[in-house]
Design a protein around this motif. Structure first.
Motif, PDB file in Angstrom:
ATOM      1  N   SER A 179      90.688 -18.794  36.146  1.00  0.00           N
ATOM      2  CA  SER A 179      90.000 -17.881  35.238  1.00  0.00           C
ATOM      3  C   SER A 179      90.970 -16.916  34.572  1.00  0.00           C
ATOM      4  CB  SER A 179      88.921 -17.109  36.009  1.00  0.00           C
ATOM      5  OG  SER A 179      87.946 -18.005  36.511  1.00  0.00           O
ATOM      6  N   PHE A 185      86.705 -23.029  30.638  1.00  0.00           N
ATOM      7  CA  PHE A 185      86.246 -21.640  30.664  1.00  0.00           C
ATOM      8  C   PHE A 185      86.702 -20.903  29.419  1.00  0.00           C
ATOM      9  CE2 PHE A 185      86.638 -17.254  32.837  1.00  0.00           C
ATOM     10  CZ  PHE A 185      85.363 -16.891  32.429  1.00  0.00           C
ATOM     11  N   GLN A 231      79.291 -23.280  32.526  1.00  0.00           N
ATOM     12  CA  GLN A 231      80.644 -23.433  32.002  1.00  0.00           C
ATOM     13  C   GLN A 231      80.670 -24.072  30.612  1.00  0.00           C
ATOM     14  OE1 GLN A 231      83.402 -22.104  32.795  1.00  0.00           O
ATOM     15  NE2 GLN A 231      84.856 -23.507  33.741  1.00  0.00           N
TER      16      GLN A 231
END
Length: 397
Positions: A169, A21, A62
């Protein structure tokens, strides 16, 4: 490539969520990202969650704008290729278990000697040092030990999780921030590359506001509180007549007065006990009851219209269907039309943040496994014959 990170070269040796990410965010703003995947199945994310024709839809999001090169890092020849890639790279980002990079012969001492300007971003469960560094760590564990799960859920209920991989994240965002600070130091001539050590646990913990001083000085342990925001009132989730839910944040002094006017409770607006937040927080249940008594008599659209007219911050709880249909999301280019390799059109999330002069862009969706292997190796000066021989020996795919 265009964008504010054009000219920045990133090598990604990672899988699943945190490192990929972070690399995706850099790729969206122009960085050249070369993703190293293992032969065979590649990144396990290719098979995670919902699939389309055998490939994860999350994968296409992604890994957009990345180049995929498939290397068997158990082979010394593959490790040698990574070293050659690192010689002119700006960032290498990984989320292997601490010590794994060293076992491959790609530790910081080796990489720094090859390229003193290289920044090494390392994402792990607990960080590269400390008594827990060798424990396996996933984002869910980071959320548990970082403190957020203890405060999430209904009062007195089981600790809950947010419905996305929040811990991973958050680590990704910290990784990008650290990477850009380190690269800026190099590019401005202030020093060489360095190690950016990102822990999943610490990335979650960094969001926990005044949790520690409240405990240390006051002995207060923040607990689960459902949709409310403890110590800040009124700020909660309220039901409406038609079964929807609305979040209302009436927690500044003037907004509180406007909210009480809307719900027809001037007595609560003028009560001197509630002139400041601390007084309102002490009687949050009373105030929440009054607000809920009003919202349950009206449908969600009428509730929102009344609150917006009074300039009271409020919003309905959105599902993904609400998001995709929302005109504001569309106007902000937050719902993009993309095309998968088989020609199927699909909506994907847009890019954040919005830069006025050098905005991010989606140039292609997540690549096939090893799609760019030949092109990347050719740029290293390898001939087609040399690449073919590596493929025959299983070094590359």
């Amino acid at each position: 490539m265009s964008g504010p990170l054009a000219g920045i070269k990133v090598i990604e040796i990672g899988a699943l969520i945190a490192a990929p990410f972070a690399a995706r965010l850099m790729a969206e703003f122009g960085a050249e990202v070369i993703k190293v995947e293992a032969p065979g199945d590649g990144d396990p994310l290719r098979k995670w969650r919902k699939l389309h024709n055998g490939t994860s839809l999350w994968w296409y999001l992604q890994s957009r704008n990345k180049q995929s090169i498939s290397l068997d890092l158990k082979s010394p020849e593959a490790v040698a290729i990574v070293k050659r890639l690192a010689q002119d790279a700006d960032v290498l980002i990984e989320n292997l278990k601490p010590g794994a990079l060293e076992k491959l012969g790609l530790g910081w001492d080796v990489l720094h000697a090859l390229n003193p300007k290289l920044t090494l971003v390392r994402i792990s469960g607990y960080g590269q040092t400390g008594p827990y560094k060798d424990r396996p760590g996933f984002g869910a564990i980071g959320e548990a030990m970082g403190g957020i799960r203890h405060t999430t859920g209904e009062a007195g209920g089981v600790p809950a999780r947010v419905g996305v991989s929040l811990g991973d994240s958050l680590a990704s965002l910290h990784a990008v921030m650290g990477a850009l600070m380190a690269v800026l130091r190099v590019k401005t001539g202030q020093g060489d590359g360095q190690v950016v050590d990102v822990s999943l646990v610490e990335s979650v913990f960094n969001l926990m506001e005044s949790l520690v001083p409240e405990y240390d000085l006051l002995g207060h342990v923040r607990e689960r509180s459902g949709g409310a925001l403890p110590g800040i009132a009124p700020s909660n989730t309220y039901p409406t007549r038609d079964g929807a839910y609305v979040v209302i944040a009436g927690n500044s002094n003037p907004i509180y007065k406007r909210l009480m006017a809307v719900i027809g409770r001037p007595d609560l607006a003028d009560d001197p006990r509630f002139a400041q937040n601390d007084g309102r927080a002490a009687q949050a249940a009373l105030i929440d009851g009054a607000i809920a008594g009003w919202t349950t008599r009206h449908g969600i659209d009428d509730v929102l219209a009344a609150l917006q007219a009074a300039d009271v911050p409020a919003g309905r709880i959105y599902s993904v269907a609400d998001i995709v249909a929302d005109p504001h999301y569309q106007a902000r280019d937050m719902i993009l039309q993309s095309e998968l390799p088989d020609g199927v059109k699909v909506k994907m999330p847009g890019i954040v943040p919005k830069l006025s002069d050098t905005p991010g862009a989606v140039r292609w969706q997540g690549p096939m496994l090893g799609e760019h292997t030949d092109a990347v190796l050719a740029r290293l000066g390898m001939t087609a014959g040399e690449i073919a021989r590596l493929r025959e020996r299983g070094v590359v795919q």
